[in-house]
Enzyme design. Structure first.
Site, short mmCIF file in Angstrom:
data_model
loop_
_atom_site.label_atom_id
_atom_site.label_comp_id
_atom_site.label_asym_id
_atom_site.label_seq_id
_atom_site.Cartn_x
_atom_site.Cartn_y
_atom_site.Cartn_z
N ASP A 1 0.77 -1.08 0.05
CA ASP A 1 -0.02 0.02 0.10
C ASP A 1 0.91 1.13 0.07
O ASP A 1 2.08 1.21 0.32
CB ASP A 1 -0.81 -0.02 1.05
CG ASP A 1 -0.29 0.12 2.39
OD1 ASP A 1 0.58 -0.71 2.70
OD2 ASP A 1 -0.31 0.77 3.33
N GLU B 1 0.02 -0.71 5.69
CA GLU B 1 0.83 -0.08 6.55
C GLU B 1 0.81 1.25 6.86
O GLU B 1 0.95 1.85 7.94
CB GLU B 1 2.29 -0.59 6.24
CG GLU B 1 3.39 -0.39 7.25
CD GLU B 1 4.11 1.06 7.00
OE1 GLU B 1 4.76 1.48 7.88
OE2 GLU B 1 3.83 1.81 6.06
#
Length: 449
Positions: free
Chosen positions: A92, A154
Site C-alpha cells: 500500500d 501499513e
C-alpha cells in the site's frame, strides 16, 4: 563458478523484468486509506501474489483480518539444516496529495536519469520487488527457508500491527528482514539499527467564556493563545534543544549527515539555522523531539480584534529508541502541567503511543548482511537509525524474541517518500536485491558452521 559473480550477473540479467514489475505496481494507486477504492489495493495484492508464483513460491496464503487489507503470507521450506528468513514489505502507499505539485503524474511511473518516479516507487514497492528478485536469482529455491509477509495497510495502520505477537507460530524465523527502510544516502549501504518511539500530547487552555474586544479589554483579560504559546515555548531551550526533564538522549556513534546535506534534504530556506546542538544523528535518532503538528486558533484571514478565549495544540513527541514512549509522554505532560504561564493552568492529556526499537547487532545474521551489502555496493557498510517508526517491527520481534531483526531498503534520504516526486534509484533497487540474495547464502553458511 564464483558465487558472488554468479549472483551479480544473475540479478543484473533480472533487472529489466524487475523494473517492469515495479512500474506495473506503481501504476496501481493502492491507497488503503478510508474513502479510496479498495479494488486498487486488491489489484496490487493479486499482482504480487502472481509474481511470487512465477518466482517459484508454491505455498501462498492470504491472512484476512477485520478492517485490514489482505496480507500475503507465503512460505518456502528450508533445505535440511538451513535457517529460515522472514521477508517483510508492504504494497500500500500514501495518498499522492496535490497532483499539480508533481513533475510527473504520481501513478504514471516515469523512468528518468536512472530512477523511477511515482507514488510508492520507494516506499515500499521497490522493496517488495527486491524480495522477488532475490528469490528469482535462485530460481525459487534459495539456500534458506523463506517466509514472506507482504501487507497492504501499513501506511494507514490496521489490526495486523499487533497480529504477529498474537499468532507467533506463523512468524517463526532465525532472521527478520524488515525491508521498509533505506540508506542514509544513495550509494551508502546502510543497516538501520534503531527506530525512535512516538507519543501524542494535547495541550489546551480556556480563559474566557467568549472572545472579548482586544482594545477594550486586552492587556488584562487572560489571552488563551498567549498562554498556550508561552507554555509551548518552555519545551525547548534558547538553542532549540528539548528542555523537558526525563527525556533520554544518548551519544550517537553511527553514520551522520553534514549540516549542508541535512539542509538540502529537508529543503531548508537559505541561511536557516538547525535546531539544537550536537551531532545531527543524536538529535534526530538518539534523542527526543517535540513538534507542534496542529494548532486550534482563529485563522489570520478571519481573525477579529478580540482576546482569544480558547486554544489547543497537538504535539508529536519522539523518544529515544530504548525509552518507553509512555514514560516520555508522561514527562512532557508533567512539564506542561507545572508551567502555568501567567498563572494560567494548562490542560494536558496524552494520546496514542508507539514503541521504538533497538536492534541487536552482534549475531550471525547481522554479520552476514553486513558482508552481503558490502559485496553488493562494493563499499563499506554504515549503521544508521530512523526517527520514524515501522509499526510491525516490535510485534514481529515479540513473536520472535530469539530472531535477529535487520532493517534495510532501497530508499535513500532524497527519495521523497510520502512527498511529491517520490522516486527510487534503479541502482539501489538492484543492490538491495543482490544483497538479499547474497545474504541467503552467507547466512546459511554461517548457521551451518
Amino acid at each position: 563458478m564464483d558465487l558472488r559473480q554468479d549472483l551479480r550477473s544473475t540479478v543484473g540479467d533480472l533487472l529489466p523484468e524487475l523494473k517492469d514489475l515495479l512500474k506495473q505496481l506503481v501504476a496501481i494507486p493502492s491507497i488503503a486509506f478510508p474513502d479510496y477504492p479498495k479494488e486498487n489495493v486488491q489489484r496490487a495484492h493479486d499482482l504480487i501474489a502472481d509474481e511470487l508464483r512465477k518466482s517459484g513460491v508454491g505455498d501462498i496464503q492470504v491472512l484476512n483480518l477485520p478492517d485490514t487489507s489482505p496480507v500475503i503470507y507465503a512460505r518456502i521450506p528450508p533445505p535440511p539444516g538451513a535457517p529460515t528468513v522472514l521477508l517483510y514489505g508492504h504494497y500500500d502507499v500514501q495518498p499522492s496529495g496535490d497532483e499539480s505539485l508533481w513533475n510527473t503524474p504520481p501513478f504514471t511511473p516515469t523512468e528518468q536519469d536512472g530512477a523511477i518516479y511515482g507514488r510508492g516507487a520507494a516506499d515500499c514497492k521497490s522493496n517488495v520487488v527486491a524480495h522477488i528478485g532475490a528469490l528469482r536469482a535462485y530460481g525459487g529455491k534459495p539456500p534458506v527457508g523463506v517466509t514472506l509477509v507482504i501487507e497492504g495497510q501499513e501506511e494507514f495502520g490496521s489490526g495486523f500491527d499487533d497480529y504477529p505477537a498474537e499468532k507467533p507460530e506463523l512468524f517463526q524465523a532465525d532472521a527478520l528482514l524488515i525491508c521498509d527502510a533505506g540508506n542514509i544516502r544513495a550509494g551508502a549501504p546502510t543497516l538501520v539499527t534503531a527506530l525512535r518511539g512516538v507519543a501524542d500530547v494535547f495541550v489546551e487552555v480556556r480563559t474566557l467564556a467568549t472572545p472579548v474586544h482586544s482594545g477594550q479589554f486586552g492587556g488584562a483579560a487572560p489571552d488563551a493563545l498567549l498562554a498556550l504559546m508561552a507554555g509551548l515555548a518552555t519545551l525547548h531551550d534558547a538553542e532549540g534543544n528539548v528542555a523537558v526533564e526525563g527525556l533520554r538522549r544518548d551519544k550517537w556513534t553511527g553514520a551522520n549527515y553534514t549540516d549542508e546535506e541535512f539542509a538540502e534534504i529537508t529543503g531548508m530556506a537559505p541561511g536557516m539555522p538547525l535546531l539544537g546542538t550536537g551531532p545531527i544523528g543524536e538529535r534526530i535518532w538518539y534523542g527526543p523531539a517535540i513538534t507542534v503538528i496542529g494548532l486550534d486558533a482563529p485563522p489570520v484571514k478571519t481573525a477579529a480584534s478580540a482576546v482569544i478565549p480558547y486554544a489547543k495544540a497537538y504535539l508529536n513527541v519522539r523518544v529515544h529508541p530504548e525509552q518507553d514512549p509512555a514514560e516520555g509522554q508522561r514527562a512532557v505532560i508533567e512539564h506542561l502541567k507545572k508551567v502555568k504561564p501567567y498563572g494560567i493552568e494548562l490542560t494536558v492529556t496524552g494520546g496514542d503511543v508507539g514503541s521504538g526499537f533497538a536492534a541487536g547487532t552482534t549475531g550471525p545474521a547481522y554479520a552476514a548482511m553486513r558482508e552481503a551489502m558490502g559485496k553488493a555496493w562494493n563499499t563499506e557498510v554504515v549503521d544508521s537509525a530512523m526517527g520514524g517508526s515501522i509499526p510491525l517491527t516490535n510485534s514481529m520481534a515479540t513473536a520472535n524474541p530469539a530472531a535477529e531483526v535487520i532493517m534495510i531498503g532501497a530508499e535513500d534520504s532524497n527519495c521523497n517518500m510520502h512527498g511529491f516526486n517520490e522516486r527510487v534509484l534503479l541502482s539501489e533497487l538492484a543492490n538491495v536485491a543482490l544483497a538479499e540474495a547474497e545474504f541467503f547464502q552467507l547466512f546459511a553458511n554461517r548457521m551451518r558452521k
